[in-house]
Design an enzyme around this catalytic site. Structure first.
Site, PDB file in Angstrom:
ATOM      1  N   ARG A 181      22.233  -5.959 -20.756  1.00 19.19           N
ATOM      2  CA  ARG A 181      23.475  -5.465 -20.277  1.00 19.19           C
ATOM      3  C   ARG A 181      24.866  -5.634 -20.869  1.00 19.19           C
ATOM      4  O   ARG A 181      25.831  -4.685 -21.017  1.00 19.19           O
ATOM      5  CB  ARG A 181      23.275  -5.336 -18.803  1.00 19.19           C
ATOM      6  CG  ARG A 181      22.198  -4.571 -18.140  1.00 19.19           C
ATOM      7  CD  ARG A 181      21.936  -5.153 -16.824  1.00 19.19           C
ATOM      8  NE  ARG A 181      22.665  -5.165 -15.773  1.00 19.19           N
ATOM      9  CZ  ARG A 181      22.774  -5.743 -14.741  1.00 19.19           C
ATOM     10  NH1 ARG A 181      21.912  -6.601 -14.508  1.00 19.19           N
ATOM     11  NH2 ARG A 181      23.545  -5.686 -13.629  1.00 19.19           N
TER      12      ARG A 181
ATOM     13  N   ARG B  22      31.361   4.659 -18.670  1.00 20.60           N
ATOM     14  CA  ARG B  22      31.227   3.557 -19.345  1.00 20.60           C
ATOM     15  C   ARG B  22      31.050   3.663 -20.753  1.00 20.60           C
ATOM     16  O   ARG B  22      30.648   2.998 -21.560  1.00 20.60           O
ATOM     17  CB  ARG B  22      29.588   3.050 -18.894  1.00 20.60           C
ATOM     18  CG  ARG B  22      29.398   1.731 -18.026  1.00 20.60           C
ATOM     19  CD  ARG B  22      28.210   2.022 -17.250  1.00 20.60           C
ATOM     20  NE  ARG B  22      27.825   0.652 -17.105  1.00 20.60           N
ATOM     21  CZ  ARG B  22      27.430   0.214 -15.738  1.00 20.60           C
ATOM     22  NH1 ARG B  22      27.721   1.259 -14.671  1.00 20.60           N
ATOM     23  NH2 ARG B  22      27.124  -1.123 -15.306  1.00 20.60           N
TER      24      ARG B  22
ATOM     25  N   ARG C  48      18.144  -7.433  -7.187  1.00 23.50           N
ATOM     26  CA  ARG C  48      18.087  -6.274  -8.273  1.00 23.50           C
ATOM     27  C   ARG C  48      17.015  -6.672  -9.353  1.00 23.50           C
ATOM     28  O   ARG C  48      17.080  -7.872  -9.878  1.00 23.50           O
ATOM     29  CB  ARG C  48      19.209  -5.679  -8.775  1.00 23.50           C
ATOM     30  CG  ARG C  48      19.855  -4.789  -7.745  1.00 23.50           C
ATOM     31  CD  ARG C  48      21.512  -4.493  -8.355  1.00 23.50           C
ATOM     32  NE  ARG C  48      21.400  -4.333  -9.680  1.00 23.50           N
ATOM     33  CZ  ARG C  48      22.613  -3.804 -10.273  1.00 23.50           C
ATOM     34  NH1 ARG C  48      23.639  -3.485  -9.562  1.00 23.50           N
ATOM     35  NH2 ARG C  48      22.651  -3.417 -11.657  1.00 23.50           N
TER      36      ARG C  48
ATOM     37  N   ARG D 218      23.091 -13.090  -7.158  1.00 22.24           N
ATOM     38  CA  ARG D 218      23.383 -12.060  -6.400  1.00 22.24           C
ATOM     39  C   ARG D 218      22.236 -11.727  -5.609  1.00 22.24           C
ATOM     40  O   ARG D 218      21.163 -11.485  -6.187  1.00 22.24           O
ATOM     41  CB  ARG D 218      24.008 -11.033  -7.279  1.00 22.24           C
ATOM     42  CG  ARG D 218      24.343  -9.640  -6.606  1.00 22.24           C
ATOM     43  CD  ARG D 218      24.867  -8.991  -7.408  1.00 22.24           C
ATOM     44  NE  ARG D 218      24.197  -8.079  -8.362  1.00 22.24           N
ATOM     45  CZ  ARG D 218      24.870  -7.104  -9.436  1.00 22.24           C
ATOM     46  NH1 ARG D 218      26.050  -7.045  -9.178  1.00 22.24           N
ATOM     47  NH2 ARG D 218      24.100  -6.647 -10.152  1.00 22.24           N
TER      48      ARG D 218
ATOM     49  N   LYS E 237      32.629  -5.215  -9.284  1.00 17.25           N
ATOM     50  CA  LYS E 237      33.137  -3.674  -9.010  1.00 17.25           C
ATOM     51  C   LYS E 237      32.642  -3.372  -7.798  1.00 17.25           C
ATOM     52  O   LYS E 237      33.424  -2.602  -7.054  1.00 17.25           O
ATOM     53  CB  LYS E 237      32.545  -2.795 -10.275  1.00 17.25           C
ATOM     54  CG  LYS E 237      33.053  -3.268 -11.600  1.00 17.25           C
ATOM     55  CD  LYS E 237      32.459  -2.146 -12.567  1.00 17.25           C
ATOM     56  CE  LYS E 237      31.089  -1.958 -12.852  1.00 17.25           C
ATOM     57  NZ  LYS E 237      30.293  -3.224 -13.322  1.00 17.25           N
TER      58      LYS E 237
END
Ligand code: AMP
Length: 226
Positions: free
Chosen positions: A171, A88, A160, A127, A13
């Site tokens: 998540r 969401r 992160r 990431r 996203k």
């Protein structure tokens, strides 16, 4: 133009929202990024959001709805916005619809970035984000020239805190339980598009570009014919 970007954690996203922002000139707002900023600055919202975020849970709707109401009142977003990561849940989607309707607006494009959970988890685990320019890199796809340093700007790369296996599982659980039903809410209406992001980023980028070109062409031919 109001664009909503939906997708599981790791679907891309942030990466594609930034590109859509470049293409359309619209401001890109990531709810996750704004929440992380609020946590860092220890604002009222940040203090409330932190424990939920650290645990991999969604921040309660009442806080998010208050947040989006204030955001949409900001004249900076009067000409449009790309919302990445919001809404969401179904109550968030209904709240957003109501706020937009009050302003005589509605969503012009709801874009679902679709990916398998395994591929998304692999991406999250490799990431990193640049602390200086905010660029998102995937070290498994493209290692940096200098380890730990952003190829784009020379800033330091950060991982992160919620990109660890246990929190990633939580998540995904939230996504399945709360966000997937909301996706069905949007799918049953118009302006809904899906792009499979389980493919190399440049291939996805081209599909996103083609979609935007198609929408621009439809919009301008619509206005040309009145
Ligand atoms: P993201 O950067 O989009 O992966 O979001 C990081 C975290 O911020 C999520 O795991 C949630 O805890 C929180 N968050 C972001 N957007 C929302 C939202 N629309 N509703 C509730 N929580 C959110």
């Amino acid at each position: 133009m109001i664009v909503l970007l939906l997708g599981a954690p790791g679907a891309g996203k942030g990466t594609h929202a930034a590109r859509i922002a470049d293409h359309t000139g619209l401001p890109h707002i990531s709810s996750g990024e704004l929440l992380r900023g609020a946590v860092e600055r220890k604002t009222e919202l940040g203090l409330k959001a932190k424990e939920h975020m650290d645990a991999g849970n969604l921040v309660p709707d009442e806080f998010m709805l208050r947040w989006i109401e204030e955001l949409l009142d900001d004249p900076a977003y009067a000409s449009g916005i790309i919302l990445d990561g919001f809404p969401r849940t179904i109550p968030q989607a209904e709240g957003l619809d109501k706020l937009l309707a009050e302003k005589g607006l509605s969503t012009d494009l709801v874009l679902l970035l679709d990916i398998s959970q395994d591929a998304a988890a692999d991406r999250l685990l490799s990431r990193v984000t640049c602390g200086k320019c905010g660029a998102i890199h995937n070290l498994a796809q493209k290692p940096m020239k200098v380890p730990g340093i952003c190829d784009a700007c020379g800033g330091e790369l950060e991982t992160r805190a919620d990109d660890v296996r246990e929190t990633i599982e939580k998540r995904f659980g939230e996504f399945r339980k709360q966000t997937e039903p909301m996706i069905e809410y949007y799918r049953s209406r118009g302006n809904f598009e899906t792009i499979n992001t389980d493919r190399p980023v440049e291939v996805v980028r081209k599909d996103v570009q083609d979609l935007l070109d198609r929408i621009s062409a439809a919009t301008s031919s619509g206005s040309a014919t009145g």
